[in-house]
Design an enzyme around this catalytic site. Structure first.
Site, PDB file in Angstrom:
ATOM      1  N   THR A  18      36.183  -3.372  39.777  1.00 30.26           N
ATOM      2  CA  THR A  18      37.233  -4.380  39.630  1.00 30.26           C
ATOM      3  C   THR A  18      38.600  -3.728  39.554  1.00 30.26           C
ATOM      4  O   THR A  18      39.555  -4.158  40.212  1.00 30.26           O
ATOM      5  CB  THR A  18      36.990  -5.211  38.360  1.00 30.26           C
TER       6      THR A  18
ATOM      7  N   ASP B 229      27.983  -1.144  30.326  1.00 32.48           N
ATOM      8  CA  ASP B 229      27.713   0.294  30.378  1.00 32.48           C
ATOM      9  C   ASP B 229      28.650   1.122  29.504  1.00 32.48           C
ATOM     10  O   ASP B 229      28.368   2.288  29.229  1.00 32.48           O
ATOM     11  CB  ASP B 229      27.810   0.801  31.822  1.00 32.48           C
TER      12      ASP B 229
ATOM     13  N   GLU C 157      18.736   4.123  33.507  1.00 37.88           N
ATOM     14  CA  GLU C 157      18.352   3.985  34.910  1.00 37.88           C
ATOM     15  C   GLU C 157      18.906   5.112  35.779  1.00 37.88           C
ATOM     16  O   GLU C 157      18.359   5.409  36.834  1.00 37.88           O
ATOM     17  CB  GLU C 157      18.816   2.638  35.462  1.00 37.88           C
TER      18      GLU C 157
END
EC number: 2.7.1.11
Length: 330
Positions: free
Chosen positions: A109, A132, A227
């Site tokens: 963004t 995050d 992840e």
């Protein structure tokens, strides 16, 4: 206060995060307090291109502070990556009489906002919102605290099953480039091992830890895996690797990928308060003639950092908390 600012637009972009609605509310009500107009842009940068605008007032944002997601919606916009797309966005903002723009989101963004600044010198201020917690210049991003609480609650429930069935659970949490969720939730939930992107030797460390745990008589374990960890294996391949390498230990291994539940839910009180501070701070920065910055918080104080610095890759992580995790997982 600047007399040149009569209308501030606000949008949300990228992945949703709890607290975005609270931030929109703060922006709108700060505009109302200072007697200037506020324009809501629906669907992020796509809404800029489509001219999907709506005037917002104090009553437009009633009863949204406690809601997750974003009522202005969010989307990815490939056309905004093109010069002609940004030209259209700029033209639409000027046609709507918008004097400055507040963008609520993460790294992507802010990168888009910086292009609008570089090409058209349009005043933009950013509010960091990503679970995050991977943005430079702020101790916390919107949604991070809520996501942590969601993850810890889920791990607590999974541990009940792990203990009841003598199982080893690999729990994957979000964090492609930053291990804040994994590290903090792992410590908070008492995980036996934590794997984060900032460390390159996580696989060897994990295998050593599991062997020591088993030799000490532990019959169940919780492993929290970001992840983006650097083991070179996804969480299912990791489970197979453990099963093959520790075949003599007779582990019953299960995998749980928490996924998008981490982004949802009512924002915590911390995120609601943080959103309120940042939203008011963004409007006041614009009215004071400060543009092209991100509003963050450091040591409980609202601060400003240039957008260019905010979008720089962040490489630091809490090494002291990592040390605490190693000590408390014995």
């Amino acid at each position: 206060m600047s007399k040149n600012i009569r209308n501030i637009a606000v949008l949300t972009s990228g992945g949703d995060a709890p607290g975005m609605n609270a931030a929109i509310r703060a922006v709108v009500r700060a505009c109302s307090f200072y007697k200037i107009d506020c324009t809501g842009v629906y669907r992020g940068y796509q809404g800029l291109l489509d001219g999907d605008f709506e005037n917002l007032d104090a009553r437009s944002v009633r009863n949204v502070i406690n809601k997750g997601g974003t009522f202005l919606k969010s989307s990815r916009c490939e056309d905004f990556r093109k010069p002609e797309g940004r030209k259209l966005a700029y033209d639409n903002l000027k046609s709507a009489g918008v004097d400055a723009l507040i963008v609520i989101g993460g790294n992507g963004t802010f990168t888009g906002a910086q292009l609008l600044i570089d090409e058209y010198n349009f005043p933009v201020v950013g509010i960091p919102a990503t679970i995050d917690n991977d943005i430079n210049g702020t101790d916390y991003t919107l949604g991070y605290d809520t996501a942590l609480n969601t993850v810890v609650e889920a791990i607590d429930k999974i541990r009940d099953t792990a203990s009841s069935h003598n199982r080893l659970f690999l729990i994957e949490v979000m964090g492609r480039d930053a291990g804040d969720i994994a590290l903090n939730s792992g410590v908070g939930a008492g995980a036996e091992e934590i794997m984060i992107p900032e460390e390159s030797d996580s696989l060897n460390k994990l295998m050593k830890s599991l062997k020591i745990s088993r030799e000490k008589g532990k019959t169940s374990s919780i492993i929290v895996v970001a992840e983006g960890d650097k083991s070179g294996k996804n969480v299912f391949e990791l489970a197979d690797h453990i099963n093959d390498d520790l075949d003599d230990y007779d582990y019953d291994i299960r995998v749980s990928v928490l996924g998008h539940i981490q982004r949802g839910g009512k924002p915590s009180c911390f995120d609601r308060v943080l959103a309120s501070k940042l939203g008011v701070g963004a409007v006041e920065a614009i009215l004071n003639g400060t543009y092209n910055v991100m509003i963050g918080v450091e040591r409980k104080k609202v601060v400003q950092i240039s957008l260019k610095d905010a979008i720089e890759p962040r490489h630091e992580f809490d090494q002291e908390l990592r040390r605490v995790a190693d000590i408390t997982s014995v």
